[in-house]
Design a protein around this motif. Structure first.
Motif, PDB file in Angstrom:
ATOM      1  N   ALA A   6       0.537  -1.010  -0.011  1.00  0.00           N
ATOM      2  CA  ALA A   6       0.037   0.137  -0.011  1.00  0.00           C
ATOM      3  C   ALA A   6       0.864   1.546  -0.286  1.00  0.00           C
ATOM      4  O   ALA A   6       1.628   1.322   0.590  1.00  0.00           O
ATOM      5  N   LYS A  33       1.756   8.156   2.095  1.00  0.00           N
ATOM      6  CA  LYS A  33       1.667   8.991   1.679  1.00  0.00           C
ATOM      7  C   LYS A  33       2.624  10.242   2.784  1.00  0.00           C
ATOM      8  O   LYS A  33       2.641  10.276   3.825  1.00  0.00           O
ATOM      9  N   GLN A  55      -5.584   7.756  13.110  1.00  0.00           N
ATOM     10  CA  GLN A  55      -4.662   7.196  11.386  1.00  0.00           C
ATOM     11  C   GLN A  55      -5.417   5.928  11.152  1.00  0.00           C
ATOM     12  O   GLN A  55      -4.467   5.606  10.005  1.00  0.00           O
ATOM     13  N   ASP A  78      -7.634   4.468  10.061  1.00  0.00           N
ATOM     14  CA  ASP A  78      -8.402   4.501   8.335  1.00  0.00           C
ATOM     15  C   ASP A  78      -7.408   4.083   7.580  1.00  0.00           C
ATOM     16  O   ASP A  78      -7.399   3.233   6.218  1.00  0.00           O
ATOM     17  N   GLU A  79      -5.607   3.802   7.874  1.00  0.00           N
ATOM     18  CA  GLU A  79      -4.812   3.147   6.953  1.00  0.00           C
ATOM     19  C   GLU A  79      -5.603   1.592   7.215  1.00  0.00           C
ATOM     20  O   GLU A  79      -4.857   0.744   5.823  1.00  0.00           O
ATOM     21  N   SER A  83      -7.979   0.330   6.806  1.00  0.00           N
ATOM     22  CA  SER A  83      -9.337   0.316   5.798  1.00  0.00           C
ATOM     23  C   SER A  83      -9.273   0.458   5.093  1.00  0.00           C
ATOM     24  O   SER A  83     -10.016  -0.673   3.825  1.00  0.00           O
ATOM     25  N   ASN A  84      -8.225   1.168   4.427  1.00  0.00           N
ATOM     26  CA  ASN A  84      -8.011   1.677   2.920  1.00  0.00           C
ATOM     27  C   ASN A  84      -6.870   0.705   2.645  1.00  0.00           C
ATOM     28  O   ASN A  84      -7.700   0.346   1.545  1.00  0.00           O
ATOM     29  N   PHE A  85      -6.218   0.181   3.140  1.00  0.00           N
ATOM     30  CA  PHE A  85      -5.588  -1.330   2.554  1.00  0.00           C
ATOM     31  C   PHE A  85      -6.207  -2.107   1.973  1.00  0.00           C
ATOM     32  O   PHE A  85      -6.649  -2.542   1.229  1.00  0.00           O
ATOM     33  N   ASP A  88     -10.046  -2.495   1.718  1.00  0.00           N
ATOM     34  CA  ASP A  88     -11.065  -1.742   0.713  1.00  0.00           C
ATOM     35  C   ASP A  88      -9.881  -1.647  -0.670  1.00  0.00           C
ATOM     36  O   ASP A  88     -10.696  -2.309  -1.499  1.00  0.00           O
ATOM     37  N   ALA A  89      -8.548  -1.339  -0.691  1.00  0.00           N
ATOM     38  CA  ALA A  89      -8.177  -1.076  -2.095  1.00  0.00           C
ATOM     39  C   ALA A  89      -7.557  -3.059  -2.835  1.00  0.00           C
ATOM     40  O   ALA A  89      -7.566  -2.976  -3.980  1.00  0.00           O
ATOM     41  N   LYS A 102     -10.623  -4.566  -3.404  1.00  0.00           N
ATOM     42  CA  LYS A 102     -11.450  -4.099  -4.928  1.00  0.00           C
ATOM     43  C   LYS A 102     -10.259  -4.850  -6.050  1.00  0.00           C
ATOM     44  O   LYS A 102     -10.545  -4.924  -6.994  1.00  0.00           O
TER      45      LYS A 102
END
Length: 201
Positions: free
Chosen positions: A4, A7, A65, A68-69, A71-73, A75-76, A79
């Motif tokens: 992942a 940023k 953080q 969110d990190e 969840s973002n991993f 989710d990506a 997908k």
């Protein structure tokens, strides 16, 4: 699988949160002092207290953080690797394998779940970080329940709870026993649970 993206911190506040998150992840919350965070971040104490009233506030920011990190991993990852609700349910466990193997988060080897660790380090029920930990786990169960419903499970809430147990057990087994194959075992258990609940699963 690709790692992942991370940023680059664009402000002193972000730098403090990212540094604290890394140190809390590697060494624990209580073992990591403010002076260590400041030294690693290269930030003055005055700057720290401009953004955070206390270490507890910094812990909360780091935990948010991380939530969110995480969840973002997933989710990506999902997908890229699933095209149906049933595949998504199983891809979650494949995502755990990526996490355990250290491929999910750049420069951050697997050290277990920061929210499970936080619950152990902050045993009082009223601790704010415990609320965030419970919220993170609840978010995952709700997501699994929605996917179970979309997959046609007879009892989506029950299936979500049943899938959560091997997932959480795999995390603890990998952390405590060093058994990184625990996610694969958990995925096998998940397949059996899905077959039992989902027609044609």
């Amino acid at each position: 699988m690709t790692a992942a993206a991370t940023k680059r911190p664009s402000s002193k506040r972000e730098l403090l949160v990212e540094t604290a998150l890394r140190l809390f992840h590697d060494e624990g919350y209580h073992a990591t002092g403010i002076d260590r965070i400041l030294a690693e971040a290269g930030v003055a104490k005055m700057t720290l207290y401009k953004h955070f009233a206390s270490k507890d506030d910094l812990i909360i920011a780091a935990a948010e953080q991380r939530k969110d990190e995480f969840s973002n991993f997933f989710d990506a990852y999902i997908k890229r690797n699933a095209t149906s609700p049933r595949e998504t349910l199983l891809a979650y466990f494949a995502g755990l394998e990526e996490w355990f193997a250290g491929r999910a988060f750049p420069n951050r080897p697997f050290r277990g779940c920061m929210f499970i660790n936080a619950s152990a380090e902050f045993p009082k029920a009223e601790a704010e970080i415990r609320r965030i930990a419970a919220e993170s786990k609840g978010r995952t169960r709700s997501w699994l329940q929605r996917l179970a419903q979309e997959a046609g499970a007879r009892d989506p809430a029950a299936l979500a709870s049943q899938l959560s147990l091997p997932a959480e057990g795999a995390i603890v087994t990998a952390q405590v026993g060093g058994d990184m194959s625990a996610a694969t075992d958990a995925r096998c258990a998940a397949e059996a649970l899905i077959r039992d609940q989902v027609s044609g699963g």
